[in-house]
Design an enzyme around this catalytic site. Structure first.
Site, mmCIF file in Angstrom:
data_model
loop_
_atom_site.group_PDB
_atom_site.id
_atom_site.type_symbol
_atom_site.label_atom_id
_atom_site.label_comp_id
_atom_site.label_asym_id
_atom_site.label_seq_id
_atom_site.Cartn_x
_atom_site.Cartn_y
_atom_site.Cartn_z
ATOM 1 C CG ASP A 349 -2.051 1.068 1.084
ATOM 2 O OD1 ASP A 349 -2.186 1.654 -0.014
ATOM 3 O OD2 ASP A 349 -2.756 1.307 2.067
ATOM 4 C CB CYS A 673 -16.824 1.862 8.860
ATOM 5 S SG CYS A 673 -16.707 2.073 7.077
ATOM 6 C CG MET A 710 -25.473 1.050 8.765
ATOM 7 S SD MET A 710 -23.902 0.145 8.892
ATOM 8 C CE MET A 710 -24.466 -1.524 8.549
HETATM 9 CA CA CA Z 1 -4.381 2.236 -0.401
#
Ligand code: CA
Length: 760
Positions: A349, A673, A710
């Site tokens: 990442d 989340c 949500m």
């Molecule tokens: Ca990423």
């Protein structure tokens, strides 16, 4: 006292303002002919809206009262020559005004101020136009986005800014619609849907960029299943001009008929034909897209590989161009001019999407127009931006994935033993949030230093399945990531294989250390000049540098801190009561210099889901906070009542197997989340009311609370699976409730263990 560079003009302005005041008092009206020249006075309402063009951006330094681009000037330096607020006067800096955005999700944008009007953006792509003297709302815009999009957003409802140009304000909504608004009224002039494949996990979070005759917007979603691209639109009509895909597509489908076609022929050689095209591949340019009027090139920073783990993505283990790369495009045609891949075959990442800065430096006796870049991978890059010549690449933050960068080839000398987790878990530095993330850095031409909101970090990573299933439009990183809080703080909660690997990975005494740090970097001497720690690794707010010899940075604990730009000495600290992640900016009106910053907690991943001090005390009301000399204390949001005991949860249902399934599904689809069960930006799931328990199926399945953020999951999960998640949450709630009751009975303060997030 040294006079400001533009002293002459400012004295004239003050005289004109006095004349205007006198005129107002004398006649009660404003002479219309003067209105244009007097808009910068302290008491006249703005009359020019969004009047920014190339000539004005190129002369940004001669009109320092304005902040014309996301980073103020053409170079996006996040430096302002203003010096009324300086090392001597900063002691008197205090509150000028606050504007409440009416939102409670993250604020990441740097506002633009032109001719006395502030343009700022926030969650989902809302825009606010304010009178910059007092924060009075001129207009606001809400793109009205279907809350179902939250399922595709990795990192809250972030929006990183607007572009303002020739009377229009450009903004992209989270669901990928690019809007051109009237700068005067906020009315929609045109809109364009920028998402080319709705079945995939695309969102848009970055700011649009003006590049010559086009406005350019990127894409996001590398953790889901996207193939990155940028698209250019006609400024006036919104007609699509070109699109550049940042990585190849499935060769079986042929060419795209896009501006990137010839570049993709080159890129495709670095991918196996058997790559997991169905899973997208990644490369999404979700933040840095910067136009350079000096070279007439458009610079694009591309995102990480998707799925993360290299071999399942591409069995050949190729470089996978153009992941984690800097691309220089011709903005008229969209054709590639040069590129440099910073992290070949990325599996960590380590995006190249971090904001870039353009300036001129003399390096080895040669004057160079340079591009300065501190991407996630921990190396600080200096390029000649005309042709991509790599002039420097040195570690600015902790990094173990590569030992160094070979400047001639541009390739990293990788340390596979330290960081290639293809076959065994590894403790990889930097962590997935990077040595530096989206939070803007600043470059001061006065000191020659770059001020980086840096992070020294690592995380434990292991690959997922060798043949991962593709879940369309959903989270697909196919990796296990364990953040340092868990690795160092609660290793007993790691899976057995990770616990077993850990001793071998932590022999280095610094292996488990991490922290946020404001770091002053000398791009010519290629070294750190000074550094100041922040409150923790999650604390790395954007930076502003000024001609007053100051560096400004906010904090998650609500403090705006101001440092001496040459030494890092803390000169002033202002307690705001609001967590800050965005970069401050500055402007001047009516003889007063203002500093302004957007403040609200949230954003991506585990760290942001943790409640901060300011958050726990004051909540997360979005605010634009503005300061000036002689201002008073910042009014803090009202203190929240103390959190009461966990209410008695409903009776447990479900077998141990069902609860275990619920935990697994929760980790897969909810934890992004709700990574911390205690909640922060999202609610504390151990404190669900009876009404919420009763409505669990219609909320989680049916999306009954979609409007509150949500989304519904009925198309992904069966009612039985949702029941299993419910049973798991009740088990967690019961355990917490019982532990708390026991502690209370024994007269102890209940001790809370943080929850942990497992990606993939
Ligand atoms: Ca990423």
């Amino acid at each position: 006292m040294t006079l400001p560079r533009k002293a002459g003009a400012e004295i004239w302005l003050q005289m004109a303002c006095s004349f205007n005041n006198w005129l107002n008092q004398a006649t009660g009206t404003l002479v219309v002919g003067l209105a244009l020249t007097l808009t910068a006075c302290g008491d006249s309402a703005p009359t020019r809206f969004g009047d920014i063009d190339q000539a004005r951006v190129l002369t940004a330094d001669s009109q320092p009262q304005n902040w014309l681009t996301s980073g103020r000037d053409a170079g996006k330096t996040h430096f302002s020559p203003l010096q009324q607020i300086n090392q001597k006067t900063v002691e008197r800096l205090g509150f000028a005004w606050a504007y409440e955005t009416g939102t409670n999700r993250v604020l990441e944008a740097t506002p633009i101020v032109v001719d006395g009007v502030m343009y700022a953006s926030g969650p989902m792509g809302r825009v606010w136009a304010l009178d910059a003297r007092n924060g009075k709302e001129i207009w606001k815009f809400d793109p009205i986005v279907d809350g179902q999009i939250n399922r595709k957003a990795c990192c809250d409802q972030a929006n990183r800014g607007v572009a303002v140009w020739k009377g229009k304000v450009y903004v992209a909504s989270l669901d990928g619609v690019l809007y051109a608004l009237s700068a005067e009224t906020g009315a929609v002039q045109w809109k364009a849907d920028t998402i080319y494949d709705k079945m995939r996990g695309y969102t848009v979070t970055g700011a649009p960029e003006i590049a010559g005759n086009v406005v350019v917007i990127g894409s996001a979603g590398d953790e889901l299943d996207v193939r990155g691209y940028v698209t250019a639109y006609d400024l006036e009509t919104g007609m699509q001009k070109w699109r550049f895909f940042t990585i190849p597509g499935d060769p079986a489908k042929g060419q795209d008929g896009a501006a990137s076609d010839s570049a993709m022929e080159v890129a495709a050689r670095s991918w196996s034909p058997h790559s997991r095209w169905d899973m997208g591949g990644g490369g999404a340019p979700w933040d840095a897209i910067h136009y350079d009027p000096a070279t007439k090139l458009l610079f694009v920073g591309t995102g990480n590989g998707g799925p993360y783990s290299r071999l399942p993505r591409d069995p050949s283990g190729g470089d996978n161009l153009f992941l984690c790369s800097v691309l220089a495009l011709n903005p008229d045609t969209g054709y590639l001019v040069w590129y440099h891949q910073q992290t070949p075959g990325d599996q960590w990442d380590m995006t190249a999407t971090q904001p870039m800065i353009f300036t001129d430096l003399t390096i080895d006796g040669q004057d160079r127009p340079v591009l300065l870049h501190a991407p996630k991978n921990g190396f600080f890059y200096v390029y000649d931006r005309r042709d991509g010549t790599l002039l420097a690449a040195d570690k600015y933050a902790r990094a173990n994935w590569a030992k160094s960068i070979d400047l001639r080839s541009g390739r990293p000398i990788e340390d596979a033993e330290a960081a290639d987790y293809s076959f065994a878990p590894k403790l990889v530095a930097p962590a997935t949030f990077g040595g530096h993330n989206w939070n803007p850095m600043a470059y001061s031409p006065a000191t020659g230093l770059v001020y980086i909101p840096a992070i020294d970090s690592a995380n434990l990573m292991a690959t997922g399945d060798s043949k991962p299933a593709h879940r369309p439009g959903l989270w697909n990183p196919n990796v296990a990531v364990y953040f340092m809080d868990q690795v160092a703080g609660a290793p007993e909660s790691l899976p057995p294989a990770m616990q077993k690997a850990l001793p071998g990975l932590t022999r280095d005494k610094d292996a488990l250390k991490q922290g946020g740090v404001l770091r002053a970097w000398d791009p010519i001497a290629r070294k750190i000049v000074w550094e100041v720690p922040t409150t923790g690794w999650w604390d790395h707010a954007g930076v502003l540098a000024t001609g007053g010899g100051l560096v400004f940075q906010g904090s998650s604990n609500g403090k705006l801190r101001i440092f001496d730009d040459r030494t890092g000495q803390l000169l002033k600290e202002i307690d705001t009561g609001s967590s800050i992640l965005a970069a401050p900016m500055t402007y001047m009106i009516g003889g007063d210099q203002y500093v302004s910053v957007m403040a609200a907690w949230g954003g991506g991943g585990f760290g942001y889901s943790h409640p901060t001090d300011a958050f726990v005390k004051h909540g997360n009301k979005g605010r634009i906070l503005t300061f000036k000399l002689g201002g008073g204390e910042v009014p803090k949001p009202p203190e929240l009542p103390p959190v009461g005991p966990i209410p008695a949860p409903p009776a447990q249902f479900g077998s141990p197997a069902q609860i275990a399934l619920g935990a697994q599904l929760y980790g897969r689809d909810c934890a992004l989340c709700h990574s911390n069960l205690r909640g922060a930006v999202t609610p504390d799931l151990r404190r669900m009311s009876q009404a919420t328990h009763d409505a669990f199926q219609v909320i989680v399945g049916g999306g009954a609370l979609k409007g509150a953020g949500m989304p519904g999951w009925a198309d992904v999960m069966t009612p039985d699976q949702i029941d299993a998640i419910h049973a798991y949450l009740i088990s967690i709630s019961r355990a917490a409730f019982e532990a708390e009751q026991k502690a209370l009975k024994e007269g102890k303060t209940p001790e809370e263990k943080p929850g942990f997030f497992r990606a993939g």
